[in-house]
Design a protein around this motif. Structure first.
Motif, short mmCIF file in Angstrom:
data_model
loop_
_atom_site.label_atom_id
_atom_site.label_comp_id
_atom_site.label_asym_id
_atom_site.label_seq_id
_atom_site.Cartn_x
_atom_site.Cartn_y
_atom_site.Cartn_z
N THR A 75 0.94 -0.91 0.04
CA THR A 75 0.10 0.02 -0.05
C THR A 75 0.83 1.51 -0.03
O THR A 75 1.72 1.46 0.85
N SER A 77 1.27 5.43 0.17
CA SER A 77 0.42 6.68 0.55
C SER A 77 1.11 7.96 -0.09
O SER A 77 2.22 7.98 -0.03
N THR A 92 -1.59 9.21 -8.93
CA THR A 92 -2.39 8.20 -8.60
C THR A 92 -2.06 7.03 -9.85
O THR A 92 -1.61 5.75 -9.34
N SER A 103 -2.23 -0.83 -3.69
CA SER A 103 -3.44 -0.19 -3.48
C SER A 103 -2.40 1.17 -3.36
O SER A 103 -1.43 1.19 -2.99
N GLU A 105 -3.14 5.14 -1.50
CA GLU A 105 -4.21 6.01 -0.73
C GLU A 105 -3.70 7.26 -1.14
O GLU A 105 -2.48 7.89 -0.69
N ASN A 106 -4.33 8.31 -1.62
CA ASN A 106 -4.03 9.65 -2.40
C ASN A 106 -4.59 10.54 -1.45
O ASN A 106 -5.80 10.76 -1.19
N HIS A 107 -3.48 11.28 -0.59
CA HIS A 107 -3.97 12.41 0.12
C HIS A 107 -3.36 13.67 -0.14
O HIS A 107 -3.14 14.60 0.41
#
Length: 115
Positions: A75, A77, A92, A103, A105-107
């Motif tokens: 994962t 980030s 992304t 996966s 996680e786009n912040h």
């Protein structure tokens, strides 16, 4: 039982015990120990983060200077800022394209230049 036979049995038992103890000592530094496993996982996460970072910097039209990448077990980030919304999708897509990424996680947030 004669003395010679007893000595042979005792010697055999001592050799077997010494072999077991030597094997136990040699496997203490084995890669399956928790400390070695944690170190290996940390190195894998770091390597994956570097691959994603490289993919981001190579992505055409993506301004990746303000993006930080953290990887944990596949994962990834993404944190930081980009100049416009299209950059979020570019980042992304680039991260998802890296082998080993399961996966993203786009912040990321939008921060226009000069703000």
């Amino acid at each position: 039982m004669n003395a010679t036979r007893m000595i042979k049995l005792a010697s055999g038992a001592l050799i077997a015990l010494a072999s077991v103890l030597a094997y136990a000592q040699s496997s203490e530094g084995d890669a399956t120990t928790p400390a070695a496993s944690a170190k290996s996982t940390k190195a894998e996460n770091h390597a994956l983060g570097k691959k994603v970072r490289a993919a981001l910097t190579k992505t055409k039209d993506l301004h990746a200077e303000n993006i930080t990448v953290k990887a944990h077990g596949g994962t990834v980030s993404l944190d930081g800022t980009v100049p416009d919304a299209s950059q979020i999708d570019l980042a992304t897509t680039a991260a998802k394209g890296v082998a080993g990424v399961t996966s993203v996680e786009n912040h990321l947030t939008i921060k226009e230049p000069g703000q």
